[in-house]
Each structure stands twice: as C-alpha cells, then as structure tokens.
Design an enzyme around this catalytic site. Structure first.
Site, PDB file in Angstrom:
ATOM      1  N   SER A   1     -33.284 -14.805  -0.957  1.00 41.75           N
ATOM      2  CA  SER A   1     -32.598 -13.672  -1.569  1.00 41.75           C
ATOM      3  C   SER A   1     -33.529 -12.532  -1.980  1.00 41.75           C
ATOM      4  O   SER A   1     -33.082 -11.399  -2.103  1.00 41.75           O
ATOM      5  CB  SER A   1     -31.788 -14.143  -2.777  1.00 41.75           C
TER       6      SER A   1
ATOM      7  N   LYS B   1     -29.747  -7.622  -3.816  1.00 40.01           N
ATOM      8  CA  LYS B   1     -29.003  -6.859  -4.819  1.00 40.01           C
ATOM      9  C   LYS B   1     -28.519  -5.491  -4.348  1.00 40.01           C
ATOM     10  O   LYS B   1     -27.512  -4.981  -4.819  1.00 40.01           O
ATOM     11  CB  LYS B   1     -29.861  -6.683  -6.081  1.00 40.01           C
TER      12      LYS B   1
ATOM     13  N   GLU C   1     -27.042  -3.765 -16.083  1.00 38.40           N
ATOM     14  CA  GLU C   1     -27.949  -4.692 -16.735  1.00 38.40           C
ATOM     15  C   GLU C   1     -28.886  -5.243 -15.672  1.00 38.40           C
ATOM     16  O   GLU C   1     -28.584  -5.192 -14.483  1.00 38.40           O
ATOM     17  CB  GLU C   1     -27.175  -5.844 -17.364  1.00 38.40           C
TER      18      GLU C   1
END
Lengths: 417, 254
Positions: free
Chosen positions: A389, A97, A119
């Site tokens: 990830s 991210k 968010e």
C-alpha cells in the site's frame, strides 16, 4: 394524510449498513452536510464526466495502473507460494491514499467547497490531500496527532511544502483517533463552507462506501492483471488494516471469488494487553462492537465503554476502530483477520528491502510479514498477492532508530531474520 | 415524571459527572437545583467527546481518568432523585458507553435510577429505532438535538421523536462559551415551533444572565454547560458547590 415524518419511516431509508455495522452516529449539526455529500456523490457516481476526469488524473497524474510485480527472489527464499506485489507504493505521493483524496477532492470542487480539512495518521493521507488541494487550488488544513508528527516528521514537512496548514492535536494519545476527533470538531464548526476528506473507510455513511469505491480500482486492476498476465487468480490477497481503506480496495473485486482468501493484517504492536496493540479483531485484545466517530464497528475499549489507547510502530495502523465493512467481512468469515507484531513488521521491512530492493511502508510491512509467514506453508503452485500500500521513505527516522542504521554495517533488526 | 420548566425561562444545568469527583458533582447538582435549576443534565464522561469544546473535553478527560463509569453516573442519578424528588433529571451521554452496557439494560437502569429523560449526543433519529422502543417501554423522555443546519424534514422527525423538551443548538459548532447568543438561535426555535409543541431549550454558548434573558425572549429554557464546567474547573472542590449556587442564582438576575 399526516405530513409528519415518523422516525420509523426515515429509518427505512437509512443506507450505509454492512450487516449490522456502519450507519450514522454523528452530532445533528453534521447531518445536513452528510446528506448533501451523499447526494452529490450519488450524482457524481453516475456522471461519465466525473469518472473521465478522475480516471484521466489517476492515469496521467498518479501513474495508474500500478504494476503487478512477481517478487522472484523473495518467493525463492521463502520456498513456497509465489509472491506478487500490487505496487500501490509506486503511485504519486507514495501510497494508495491518493486514489481517495483525488476522488473526494474532485467531488469537493463539484460541490463548490473551497476549504478542505483532513486527518492523517502516518501522514500519507495528509500528503495526498495536500497534493490534491495544490492540484485543484483548494485551501487545506490537516489535523495530525503530535505523537504522529514526531514519528512521521518528513510527511509534516511535505504537507507544509505543498501549502497545507498542519494543526497538531495533543488530546488523548495524540494519534489518529484524536486527529479525527479534532477534524470532526472543525467540520461541525465550519460545516457550511468546508469539505472533510476522510482518509479511511471509516466514519458515518457515505464515507465507508465512498472511500471503498475510490480504492476499488486496486482490485479491479489486480484481478484483470492476474487473469491477463498470470493466467489465474491468486489464492490469497493480503493487506494491512488500520482503518482498512487499502484492504477494502484490494479485497472488493475478489469478494465473489470464493477460491481467493482475503487476509487482513492488524497491528499486533508489542503485546496483547489493551493499549499495547491495534488488533481490533483478535479475541484476547479487547475489541468489541461499539460506536466511534460516526460508525458502528469493532472498537478497542474497556468494560465501561471508554475507548482504549493503542500502540503500533506504524502510525497508519495505530487506531482503535476499523472500517465497518471489515467488521462485517470478519463476522461473516469472508475475510480473515490476523495480527503482526512491531518486531515482525520491522523484520519484513528489511527482508523485502534486501530481497527485492523495495522499501515498504511500515504499515504495508505488516502484510509482507503475514505473507512471509504463510508462503512456506503453501505449495509452490499457490499465489499470494500482497497489497503493497505504500513506500517506506517516510519511516526512515523510525527505521534508523529501530534497526541501528547509524553503524557501519548493514542493519539487523532486533531478533534474527 | 414529566420534565417541567417552572421558571420562565427555565434553566438546564449540565454537569460532567465525576469532575472533580462524584461526591462533589452530587453536592453541586443539589445546590444548582436549590438555586433555581429546573433540570440537571448529568453528563457521562467519554474518552472521545467529539462534539465538545476544550472545556468539556478536559472535564471529561479528568472524570475518565478517575475511573468514572456509566454505572457510577446512574448511581449518582438515583441519589439525586432520592434527595430532590421534583427536579428534572436527564442523563447525557455519547453512545458508546451505552452500547457497551446494552441499550435495554441502560434504559431500564435509567428508569430505575429515577431519570426523566436521556440525551445521546451522537444518536440521530434515523438510527434510533431500538432506543426509542426502550425509552417508551420505560416511560422515559428521549431528547434529541436540533441544529441550525437541520432542514425542515429533519426538524419534523426530531420533533416527532422527542419528549420532555427539544434541545436547540444555538449555533453551528462545538460546545463552549461565547459573547452573544448566536443569531441562528431565534430562527431555529421559530422553525422548530412549526413541528412541535414541546418546550424548547437553547444550548451552546449560554453563559450569563444577559444570555439567559435573551434566550427567554424566544425559547422556554436556557442550557448552561461549558460556563458551569469551567467554573468548577477553576474552583477548589470544597468551594465548587457554593460557587455554582451563586452562579445559578445570578443567572436569574438579568
């Protein structure tokens, strides 16, 4: 000449389509902000100084390039294709991210926006955004479903420690979709001063394209690493798909390589009935093209067009829609989309932890589970890349409960490995 | 039939259809018309009303929970049209229920129900090709929102694409009541007038006679949404129609 701009003329300029999918479906109040963002992004994208700053921080601050790791023991145990892990879990803040949060944070700074909102589902995007705001000296408000705050409590503490305000959202199912609704309401209200760092390849144009481009670095590195370190490309790339940002980043540079299968893994949850999963592409699941939160894509919905609640053990995959570029890759057949149950994701978490000493995030464990399923079906000369990830530290509360880690012995997930 | 504001300023009454139930929504709409509402906006409840504040969110949630569907709202529109042939009737929806029904089917059904116009909250002019074509086929008025943040080029396109009236959003934000008419509103309406001769209705935060009067100074109609929905929320269903009738009448008292 008439000076009126006809809607048809404007329509010809619309960008951000992936086949039939994507586009812009937002309240009019946001349109000026989306146009401003698109323009600023287009300029930044061609500015070497922007890339130099981003690349420098990705390297020195985040730890890129991330390793491509051969999972030898897992490969041996599965007895089939060779398993490689693209180690996005080793990035600063523990997941992919940060690639996007950093890119958009730098863009916000360029645009002179001091207030950042975002968010978060699993909390990884919230933590990445809070981190970038600390780094760049920006104010930060994170919207998070209250259900997700409960199950990803550690990430809530991390965000607060980093200086962000975490606002709980209790509407709907109190998960990612509801957090996005609330973030968009904030943005509509404070649009003149606020930058919205959307955390997945979702939403109105330019977000799906921009977020994908900030994550392309995953497949740019991986493709080069395979050619340089392994001597050939993988036969398959496997990634979990919630909104789909890590997957699109991991797939993108392999799209022209017809020999590379691209496999997205959705959350199969605990059943195929609507509300029990987040598998938008599975035929029996209730996913159909529709419009949610600014974009046209597959949406889990009932026959009246009301958006369904979803379930997944992993908060990051627990979302009723999916990025529009995945919808197009699904329809064209370039990528395959399968689903993995909660139970199989938990088993994969234990398996990777025990064979390699690597604790995957529950989201990423869905990709691990699919790789474990297909590896034995393939020859030993075949290669599977899992995009790992994120790391699983954030999930310890759930894992302690689901895997009975409070006993004396090693954990055993429900069902056998 | 054309949407007409017989009063000055006109009043547009927004109702979330199916809150508290469809029969009560019908009764409320009839009373609103009889007490001076020029146009009824029938809101289709949606699971994810991201442009709405807490009041309309809650109403939407209640109506969705009762199973209110777009097809029910179309049937309600038909009843209202039969009962009040001259009132203005606009269907107000988020896009997804319409996409699920099919744009062509929806527009034909709206016409068949006797609606005059349609407003789709998350449909912008650039994406509206098919929608505008279907609206034209069915001789329905597409109503678009104009925002204080919309630059002139967008206001032009919005004016060109709209029929019936243009919905000017009084302030940057989501739906909900506030103390005063936002200072953004007169300027937006003045800018819009450069690009359209259609009537302009102002909505968001309009909740009392004083606001309606203020809007009347510079616009053609006032849109009352959250204030009505909040009144319905706090009133027992059997008393809701009467309360709304008095409220609408009171809006003209300023």
């Amino acid at each position: 000449m008439a000076t009126m701009v006809s809607p048809v003329e404007v329509a010809a300029e619309v960008k951000g389509r992936f086949g039939a999918y994507g586009g812009r479906y937002v309240p009019e109040t946001l349109m000026a902000a989306l146009e401003e963002l698109e323009q600023a992004y287009d300029v930044a994208q061609t500015d070497p100084a922007f890339h130099a700053e981003l690349d420098g921080l990705l390297h020195h601050y985040c730890g890129r390039p991330t390793p491509l790791y051969f999972a030898k023991r897992m490969t041996e145990q599965l007895g089939g294709a060779q398993i490689y892990l693209k180690r996005e879990d080793l990035l600063h803040t523990g997941a992919h991210k940060i690639n996007n949060a950093l890119g958009q944070g730098l863009l916000a700074k360029r645009m002179g926006k001091q207030r950042i909102i975002a968010e978060t589902g699993a909390g990884q995007h919230g933590v990445a955004t809070a981190t970038v705001c600390a780094l760049l000296g920006l104010d930060c408000v994170i919207y998070m479903g209250e259900e997700d705050m409960r199950r990803q409590e550690l990430n809530v503490y991390r965000m607060r420690l980093l200086g962000a305000e975490v606002r709980g959202v209790n509407s709907g199912s109190a998960t990612l979709k509801d957090a996005i609704n609330e973030a968009m309401r904030d943005w509509v209200t404070n649009v003149r001063t606020t930058y919205y760092i959307l955390g997945s390849a979702l939403g109105a144009h330019p977000y799906p394209t921009m977020v994908r481009n900030f994550h392309r670095v995953i497949s740019i590195e991986a493709r080069r690493q395979f050619l340089e370190e392994v001597g050939k490309l993988p036969d398959a790339v496997v990634a979990c798909v919630g909104g789909g940002s890590n997957a699109i980043g991991a797939f993108y540079e392999f799209l022209p390589d017809a020999s590379v299968r691209l496999i997205g893994v959705e959350a199969g949850g605990r059943g195929t009935a609507l509300g029990e999963h987040a598998a938008r592409f599975q035929k029996v699941g209730g996913g159909l093209p529709g419009v949610l939160q600014g974009t046209y894509s597959y949406v889990l919905q009932n026959d009246a067009g009301q958006v369904s609640s979803t379930h997944s053990v992993s908060a990051g995959l627990d979302y009723a829609s999916v990025g529009p570029e995945h919808a197009n890759l699904h329809d064209t057949g370039r990528a395959e989309y399968v689903s993995c149950s909660d139970t199989d994701a938990l088993k994969a978490t234990v398996a990777l932890s025990r064979t390699e000493g690597i604790l995957p995030a529950l989201e990423s464990a869905h990709a691990v589970a699919e790789a474990m399923r297909i590896a034995p079906l393939l020859g030993k000369d075949r290669i599977i890349m899992i995009n790992l990830s994120g790391r699983g530290d954030k999930d310890m509360g759930i894992l302690a409960r689901e895997l009975d880690l409070k006993g004396a012995g090693p954990a055993t997930p429900k069902g056998s490995l | 039939m054309p949407i007409e504001f017989k009063h000055k300023p006109g009043i547009v009454a927004y109702l979330t259809a199916g809150d508290p139930d469809l029969a009560t929504t019908r009764d409320i709409a009839l009373v609103a018309i009889d007490n001076g509402a020029d146009v009824i906006e029938l809101g289709v409840p949606f699971s994810d009303p991201l442009a709405d504040g807490p009041v309309i969110q809650r109403a939407s949630e209640r109506a969705v929970a009762r199973g209110t569907r777009l097809s029910d709202v179309l049937a309600l529109a038909k009843e209202l049209r039969a009962a009040r042939p001259a009132c203005g009737l606009v269907l107000f929806s988020y896009l997804n229920p319409v996409v699920r029904m099919g744009m062509r089917q929806f527009c034909a059904a709206a016409k068949e129900a006797g609606a005059d116009g349609v407003l789709l909250t998350d449909m912008i002019v650039e994406e509206a090709g098919e929608y505008l074509a279907e609206m034209k086929t069915n001789d329905l008025a597409p109503i678009f929102l104009a925002a204080p943040t919309s630059p002139d080029a967008r206001l032009k396109a919005i004016g060109a694409a709209s029929k019936g009236f243009v919905y000017a959003i009084s302030r940057v934000g989501i739906t909900g009541t506030q103390d005063k008419v936002a200072s953004d509103a007169p300027q937006l309406v003045a800018r819009l007038r450069e690009f359209t001769s259609l009537p302009i209705a102002v909505g968001f935060g309009i909740s009392n006679a004083e606001h309606v009067k203020a809007v009347g100074e510079f616009a053609d109609a006032a849109i009352i949404g959250s204030a009505l929905v909040a009144l319905i929320e706090k009133t027992a269903p059997e008393a809701a129609a009467k309360a709304v009738g008095e409220f609408i009448k009171g809006l003209r008292a300023g």
